[in-house]
Design a protein around this motif. Sequence first.
Motif, PDB file in Angstrom:
ATOM      1  N   HIS A 153      96.036 -36.983  90.945  1.00 46.42           N
ATOM      2  CA  HIS A 153      95.775 -37.495  92.293  1.00 46.42           C
ATOM      3  C   HIS A 153      94.877 -36.579  93.114  1.00 46.42           C
ATOM      4  CE1 HIS A 153      99.696 -40.095  92.250  1.00 46.42           C
ATOM      5  NE2 HIS A 153      98.750 -40.560  91.451  1.00 46.42           N
ATOM      6  N   TYR A 154      94.672 -35.342  92.649  1.00 52.86           N
ATOM      7  CA  TYR A 154      93.852 -34.392  93.401  1.00 52.86           C
ATOM      8  C   TYR A 154      92.382 -34.423  92.971  1.00 52.86           C
ATOM      9  CZ  TYR A 154      98.529 -32.618  94.461  1.00 52.86           C
ATOM     10  OH  TYR A 154      99.848 -32.498  94.859  1.00 52.86           O
ATOM     11  N   GLY A 155      92.026 -35.367  92.147  1.00 52.49           N
ATOM     12  CA  GLY A 155      90.644 -35.526  91.704  1.00 52.49           C
ATOM     13  C   GLY A 155      90.113 -36.874  92.126  1.00 52.49           C
ATOM     14  N   PRO A 156      88.915 -37.226  91.638  1.00 56.81           N
ATOM     15  CA  PRO A 156      88.091 -36.494  90.654  1.00 56.81           C
ATOM     16  C   PRO A 156      87.230 -35.421  91.305  1.00 56.81           C
ATOM     17  CG  PRO A 156      87.040 -38.563  91.236  1.00 56.81           C
ATOM     18  CD  PRO A 156      88.351 -38.541  91.983  1.00 56.81           C
ATOM     19  N   PRO A 157      86.630 -34.563  90.478  1.00 52.78           N
ATOM     20  CA  PRO A 157      85.650 -33.616  90.991  1.00 52.78           C
ATOM     21  C   PRO A 157      84.410 -34.367  91.496  1.00 52.78           C
ATOM     22  CG  PRO A 157      86.401 -32.989  88.789  1.00 52.78           C
ATOM     23  CD  PRO A 157      86.876 -34.391  89.034  1.00 52.78           C
ATOM     24  N   PRO A 158      83.593 -33.705  92.288  1.00 54.45           N
ATOM     25  CA  PRO A 158      82.339 -34.341  92.733  1.00 54.45           C
ATOM     26  C   PRO A 158      81.454 -34.694  91.527  1.00 54.45           C
ATOM     27  CG  PRO A 158      82.804 -32.367  94.014  1.00 54.45           C
ATOM     28  CD  PRO A 158      83.779 -32.362  92.882  1.00 54.45           C
ATOM     29  N   ASP A 159      80.735 -35.792  91.652  1.00 55.43           N
ATOM     30  CA  ASP A 159      79.887 -36.254  90.550  1.00 55.43           C
ATOM     31  C   ASP A 159      78.731 -35.306  90.234  1.00 55.43           C
ATOM     32  OD1 ASP A 159      81.365 -38.472  89.972  1.00 55.43           O
ATOM     33  OD2 ASP A 159      80.155 -39.850  91.175  1.00 55.43           O
ATOM     34  N   ASP A 160      78.353 -34.458  91.224  1.00 53.27           N
ATOM     35  CA  ASP A 160      77.245 -33.534  90.948  1.00 53.27           C
ATOM     36  C   ASP A 160      77.686 -32.322  90.134  1.00 53.27           C
ATOM     37  OD1 ASP A 160      78.702 -32.271  92.898  1.00 53.27           O
ATOM     38  OD2 ASP A 160      77.000 -31.822  94.197  1.00 53.27           O
ATOM     39  N   LYS A 161      78.988 -32.232  89.825  1.00 55.00           N
ATOM     40  CA  LYS A 161      79.483 -31.152  88.967  1.00 55.00           C
ATOM     41  C   LYS A 161      79.428 -31.650  87.528  1.00 55.00           C
ATOM     42  CE  LYS A 161      80.454 -28.556  92.507  1.00 55.00           C
ATOM     43  NZ  LYS A 161      79.670 -27.344  92.809  1.00 55.00           N
ATOM     44  N   THR A 162      78.337 -31.353  86.873  1.00 50.41           N
ATOM     45  CA  THR A 162      78.079 -31.909  85.541  1.00 50.41           C
ATOM     46  C   THR A 162      78.437 -30.964  84.399  1.00 50.41           C
ATOM     47  OG1 THR A 162      75.782 -31.144  85.678  1.00 50.41           O
ATOM     48  CG2 THR A 162      76.249 -33.398  86.414  1.00 50.41           C
ATOM     49  N   VAL A 163      78.919 -29.761  84.744  1.00 52.31           N
ATOM     50  CA  VAL A 163      79.339 -28.791  83.731  1.00 52.31           C
ATOM     51  C   VAL A 163      80.834 -28.539  83.927  1.00 52.31           C
ATOM     52  CG1 VAL A 163      79.063 -26.461  82.810  1.00 52.31           C
ATOM     53  CG2 VAL A 163      77.074 -27.720  83.673  1.00 52.31           C
ATOM     54  N   ALA A 164      81.589 -28.558  82.847  1.00 52.27           N
ATOM     55  CA  ALA A 164      83.030 -28.330  82.927  1.00 52.27           C
ATOM     56  C   ALA A 164      83.440 -27.207  81.986  1.00 52.27           C
ATOM     57  CB  ALA A 164      83.792 -29.602  82.590  1.00 52.27           C
ATOM     58  N   PHE A 182      91.705 -26.808  76.688  1.00 56.34           N
ATOM     59  CA  PHE A 182      92.373 -27.915  76.011  1.00 56.34           C
ATOM     60  C   PHE A 182      92.998 -27.430  74.713  1.00 56.34           C
ATOM     61  CE2 PHE A 182      91.401 -32.621  76.886  1.00 56.34           C
ATOM     62  CZ  PHE A 182      91.543 -32.462  78.255  1.00 56.34           C
ATOM     63  N   GLN A 183      94.087 -28.100  74.312  1.00 58.14           N
ATOM     64  CA  GLN A 183      94.717 -27.802  73.024  1.00 58.14           C
ATOM     65  C   GLN A 183      93.972 -28.461  71.859  1.00 58.14           C
ATOM     66  OE1 GLN A 183      96.694 -27.694  75.722  1.00 58.14           O
ATOM     67  NE2 GLN A 183      97.407 -25.639  75.263  1.00 58.14           N
ATOM     68  N   ALA A 184      93.145 -29.444  72.162  1.00 52.97           N
ATOM     69  CA  ALA A 184      92.368 -30.144  71.131  1.00 52.97           C
ATOM     70  C   ALA A 184      90.962 -30.374  71.675  1.00 52.97           C
ATOM     71  CB  ALA A 184      93.030 -31.472  70.778  1.00 52.97           C
ATOM     72  N   PRO A 185      89.992 -30.654  70.830  1.00 55.28           N
ATOM     73  CA  PRO A 185      88.637 -30.917  71.344  1.00 55.28           C
ATOM     74  C   PRO A 185      88.666 -31.988  72.432  1.00 55.28           C
ATOM     75  CG  PRO A 185      88.590 -30.715  68.970  1.00 55.28           C
ATOM     76  CD  PRO A 185      90.039 -30.690  69.361  1.00 55.28           C
ATOM     77  N   PRO A 186      88.030 -31.751  73.571  1.00 53.53           N
ATOM     78  CA  PRO A 186      88.109 -32.665  74.730  1.00 53.53           C
ATOM     79  C   PRO A 186      87.193 -33.876  74.584  1.00 53.53           C
ATOM     80  CG  PRO A 186      86.774 -30.762  75.296  1.00 53.53           C
ATOM     81  CD  PRO A 186      87.296 -30.513  73.901  1.00 53.53           C
ATOM     82  N   THR A 187      87.427 -34.673  73.556  1.00 55.19           N
ATOM     83  CA  THR A 187      86.575 -35.833  73.306  1.00 55.19           C
ATOM     84  C   THR A 187      86.655 -36.860  74.429  1.00 55.19           C
ATOM     85  OG1 THR A 187      88.374 -36.794  72.007  1.00 55.19           O
ATOM     86  CG2 THR A 187      86.692 -35.565  70.810  1.00 55.19           C
ATOM     87  N   VAL A 188      87.755 -36.849  75.189  1.00 58.27           N
ATOM     88  CA  VAL A 188      87.911 -37.806  76.271  1.00 58.27           C
ATOM     89  C   VAL A 188      86.816 -37.668  77.319  1.00 58.27           C
ATOM     90  CG1 VAL A 188      89.439 -36.324  77.653  1.00 58.27           C
ATOM     91  CG2 VAL A 188      89.601 -38.809  77.881  1.00 58.27           C
ATOM     92  N   LEU A 189      86.200 -36.478  77.406  1.00 55.71           N
ATOM     93  CA  LEU A 189      85.161 -36.258  78.409  1.00 55.71           C
ATOM     94  C   LEU A 189      83.794 -36.747  77.960  1.00 55.71           C
ATOM     95  CD1 LEU A 189      86.073 -32.656  79.668  1.00 55.71           C
ATOM     96  CD2 LEU A 189      86.690 -34.852  80.674  1.00 55.71           C
ATOM     97  N   GLY A 190      83.614 -36.984  76.678  1.00 58.63           N
ATOM     98  CA  GLY A 190      82.304 -37.376  76.178  1.00 58.63           C
ATOM     99  C   GLY A 190      81.324 -36.222  76.308  1.00 58.63           C
ATOM    100  N   GLY A 191      80.046 -36.514  76.306  1.00 52.79           N
ATOM    101  CA  GLY A 191      79.040 -35.465  76.428  1.00 52.79           C
ATOM    102  C   GLY A 191      79.079 -34.515  75.253  1.00 52.79           C
ATOM    103  N   THR A 192      78.614 -33.297  75.484  1.00 56.98           N
ATOM    104  CA  THR A 192      78.630 -32.268  74.437  1.00 56.98           C
ATOM    105  C   THR A 192      79.527 -31.120  74.863  1.00 56.98           C
ATOM    106  OG1 THR A 192      76.698 -31.165  75.405  1.00 56.98           O
ATOM    107  CG2 THR A 192      76.284 -32.854  73.723  1.00 56.98           C
ATOM    108  N   CYS A 193      80.401 -30.693  73.954  1.00 56.22           N
ATOM    109  CA  CYS A 193      81.344 -29.610  74.248  1.00 56.22           C
ATOM    110  C   CYS A 193      81.270 -28.561  73.148  1.00 56.22           C
ATOM    111  CB  CYS A 193      82.772 -30.139  74.359  1.00 56.22           C
ATOM    112  SG  CYS A 193      83.055 -31.251  75.760  1.00 56.22           S
TER     113      CYS A 193
END
Length: 479
Positions: free
Chosen positions: A412-423, A427-438
């Motif tokens: 409930h305290y999110g989401p981050p601003p859309d201009d924050k494109t780097v995260a 995570f305990q497992a590869p963060p595939t839920v975020l998409g992009g490249t990790c």
Amino acid sequence: MIERRRFAWLPVGVVAAAVTVLLLVTANGYGYHRDELYFRMLGMHPQWGYVDQPPFTPLMARAGIELFGDHVWAMRVPAAVLLGLAALMAAAIAREVGGGAVAQTLAASGALSAVPLSGAHVSSTADTDLLVWLGVIFFVIRALLHDNPRAWLGAGLVTGLGLYNKHLVLLLLLCLGASLLLAGPRRVLLSPWLWAGVGLAVLIGLPNLIYQVANDFPQAKMAEAVAENKGDDSRTLLLPLQLVLLAVPPIWVAGIVTLLRDRELRRIRALAVAYPMMVLLVFVIAGQPYYTMGLLYGLFAIGAVPTERWVRGHRTRQVFVGASVVILTAFGVVTALPLVPPKTFAGLNETIADQVGWSEYVRQVAAVYATLPPDEQRKAVLFTGNYGEAGALDRYGVGLPPVYSGQNELHHYGPPPDDKTVAIVVFQAPPTVLGGTCEARAALHNSEGVENEELEAKVYVCHLAEPWHTLWPRVQHYD
């Protein structure tokens, strides 16, 4: 009618004070528990309820911080006091069923068992719940055994207040109601005072209940998630762990036997019938094994009375019971509190493992953030898989970007601003839920060599391919 003896203020007070003082002098040991780091964040956003719990424990943690500063020990002061009060309440229950000074003191000593101490040391919902359940049991005994129907109002008052800490007290009421139908006295279920107590509980707890209705019963969803994730282990451990929840198990067994056999206690034998019902109910809902603790402690307090009679005038029995209490209490203290290096008992007590390494983990995340070019640092946020990691970064991450998580209330305290494109992602497992490249840049570790959940986590740098507002619904999860 059972005669109530004088309350043994001196010996009982010594035990209760010892419980609180012991917790206070060890409060700064080890470090924050993952739940405390979460409560610290929730306490900064006061409301009538959260998706995974009522508001009392987070606000109690906030009160400790406001009074004593933003330190781990400050959050633990209220919990230490509450367990001392639970010891007094257990002694009061023993008194209600005819216990003298020995029985009352023995009942109070149950608070020095490993599980109650663990819960109070880390400022959990369990220590408050323990006091609430004992309070309800105390007033139920007064209403039934001493024919004081107005005591149902006391039970209702405690229940209503308890709903702001945890809804588990409803399990106690459900089992007690069913036990009264089976074991009697059934006519008490028609008492207007009992139903007035029910009404009082509903009235006091109404704001929290309204929150649940207005938000589509989020704690029911949370319970389903816990059952799905931990249910198999909980069911396997349920019966074995009943024997270690309190020191000297024969005492609470004596409480059950006495309630079923003693004619003078016939009016409260429903308490004995309620316990196996509670175990069965916890098994069915895949609840945690410690959910029975409050009722078990009440039975322990009742069992202290026949134990007192059993040792009276028998030196050998007195030595045996006294030595058993001292030895098992000492074991509980050593395994629950930070008196030895954490690695010693971390494998035995998961609560210890979850107090280790948080500031180190934050430094390791900060080291990854420091490797980013300045333009990427300006576009970065922190994102974690669980609330412990988020809470640690919020507490220790000075100079780091804001932290977000999709777990439980933190979503409930999110989401981050859309201009924050780097995260920077933990995570305990590869963060595939975020998409992009990790890309994995580090693996968390602690210098104590303690194995906990975070040793499975890695620190990733992710460059997102879509904005946070479209990602955010997908990252929500309960656990």
